[in-house]
Design an enzyme around this catalytic site. Structure first.
Site, PDB file in Angstrom:
ATOM      1  N   THR A  13       5.458  -4.297  -5.846  1.00 58.71           N
ATOM      2  CA  THR A  13       4.085  -5.192  -6.168  1.00 58.71           C
ATOM      3  C   THR A  13       3.665  -5.142  -7.311  1.00 58.71           C
ATOM      4  OG1 THR A  13       3.698  -4.789  -3.656  1.00 58.71           O
ATOM      5  CG2 THR A  13       1.830  -5.823  -4.968  1.00 58.71           C
ATOM      6  N   LYS A  65       9.772   2.945  -2.250  1.00 59.17           N
ATOM      7  CA  LYS A  65       8.940   1.862  -1.715  1.00 59.17           C
ATOM      8  C   LYS A  65       9.639   1.143  -0.771  1.00 59.17           C
ATOM      9  CE  LYS A  65       4.852  -0.932  -3.335  1.00 59.17           C
ATOM     10  NZ  LYS A  65       3.993  -0.469  -2.816  1.00 59.17           N
ATOM     11  N   GLU A  77      -1.261  10.737   0.445  1.00 57.90           N
ATOM     12  CA  GLU A  77      -1.618   9.340  -0.304  1.00 57.90           C
ATOM     13  C   GLU A  77      -2.673   8.475   0.664  1.00 57.90           C
ATOM     14  OE1 GLU A  77       2.192   7.757  -0.991  1.00 57.90           O
ATOM     15  OE2 GLU A  77       2.407   7.157   1.085  1.00 57.90           O
TER      16      GLU A  77
END
Lengths: 276, 276
Positions: free
Chosen positions: B27, B139, B172
């Site tokens: 992203t 990811k 996270e």
């Protein structure tokens, strides 16, 4: 393949099943033109939908679509996939999404007959299962661990790979659940931290109990398997696969619980009937 | 949206990205009509492809498609998704698959200005991250943990949720990496067991080191955060969000490393230039 009831094979690339693996699936044997253990698969799908907050599709509608998809085929594999449906960017699930449902028929897998008897060779995978209680037991679409584990071997004489979790607990095969027989008791790994709670696994537990064979769900380690009399694997397509050999350990085929197998296989591949 | 270079929004339902979450994504912020930190995102995508055994798409081709997709838009979000492509039933990845690549542009998210300064409210999620070293840092498309964590709250005044792993280590946010400042040192959770190694996270480590600020990647627990002077979150779209409040703990905005922020934000939203 039917997508939301209509023949087709394309979905929106914005589907959250594609973007995030946000969905669930079921794999059913088709025998005599009918899906096997339908009610049990629907129960599990509904449990999964409830846990992920996805609306469960109407069961009768799914069965209608399954029968249309099966058509005149007598033998095959029916896969039912339900995702949260199309959505925008971002992890947050939409409040009122419309789930996507996909019903598709695949050819029956050509497993060698000897994998059912005398049994299979099982290897131990390096890829470990992460422990995520929120997802444990579900047959969800986040399957990269299984993909990586299954990519570890090419040898066609090895039927399945055993997966441990990151704390060295034995959990399951890449595509099947595991049972161990020791001194007249049946053991199967507890699945509250990770793993898929198979429909066949539940059936084995039910049938074994009815046959007077105690079944214990508990944490197991490799040493427990090595000291077992027999190991076998189960899923909706293989039914039961005895383990003939796990790495260097050979198992005596005469110690396998054959009476149990027979009934499990009979029930697993019965097609639709009044009982399921 | 461009699918394998062509405008469209439909993919095959047999795509392994959909069936198993077998793929990766990036992203990127689009600023001044250009994607930001392009080279760093391509590096991470390539690392992910290598670790999953997926062929990395040609970078120049991807950049061409990204620019076509961006068109005349000055500001937006570019999402690049690469999956292993279409395949049959079963976890085993095909030997020579053709990856699917999807390049799509989304509107810039409307985050409130005050989330950048003085900062955000952060909650602590119940959903835990499983520890899967084989997938840690990537990811990838297996994002159900983030979906469940993000579904835990509706309160629009809470910007982000903090996720711990199953051993109580802080890892996270649902969509951002975490840094803690304490006594002049910057700490960020080690990501060898789980978590996404963000492009902005790497940038923060680089910029902080250049500014003479020591950065330690290590295991952190909630107590470490509560005893920190400042916390902040980073990703490619938010840049830096200071944490104003985490549950009941308030942080003094004057202890935030503002010199560091300024440079990170400048670098994060610079668009294409000779440096990236």
């Amino acid at each position: 393949m039917r997508i939301n009831g209509k023949p087709g094979n394309l979905i929106s690339a914005t589907d959250r099943g594609f973007q995030y693996g946000d969905g669930l699936f079921e794999t059913l044997a088709v025998v005599g033109g009918e899906p096997c253990l339908w009610a049990a698969h629907m129960e599990r799908l509904e449990t999964g939908c409830r846990r992920l907050g996805i609306s469960m599709p109407d069961r009768d509608g799914l069965l209608r679509e399954a029968r249309q998809e099966i058509g005149g085929e007598q033998h095959g594999v029916l896969k039912i996939l339900v995702s949260r449906g199309a959505g925008g960017r971002g992890y947050r699930p939409p409040r009122r999404g419309t789930p996507t449902r996909i019903v598709s028929l695949f050819p029956w897998p050509d497993y060698p007959q000897q994998w059912s008897d005398p049994g299979i060779r099982l290897r131990v995978c390096r890829t470990r299962l992460g422990t995520t209680p929120a997802l444990a037991g579900l047959k969800h679409l986040n399957r990269l661990e299984q993909v990586l584990a299954r990519a570890e071997w090419d040898d066609p004489s090895i039927a399945e790979g055993l997966m441990l979790d990151t704390a060295d607990r034995v959990i399951e095969g890449t595509m099947a659940n595991l049972f161990a027989l020791r001194e007249g008791r049946l053991y199967t790994p507890a699945l509250q931290r990770c793993g898929v709670a198979g429909v066949l696994r539940a059936l084995v537990m039910e049938v074994a109990a009815a046959q007077g064979l105690a079944v214990l769900e508990q944490d197991l380690e490799m040493a427990d398997l090595l000291h077992s009399d027999a190991l076998f694997l189960t899923n909706s397509l293989i039914g039961v696969w005895p383990v003939r050999q796990m790495e260097d350990r050979h198992f005596n085929p005469r110690l396998q619980p054959r009476t149990l197998w027979r009934e499990i296989r009979g029930r697993a591949f019965a097609g639709m009937n009044t009982r399921n």
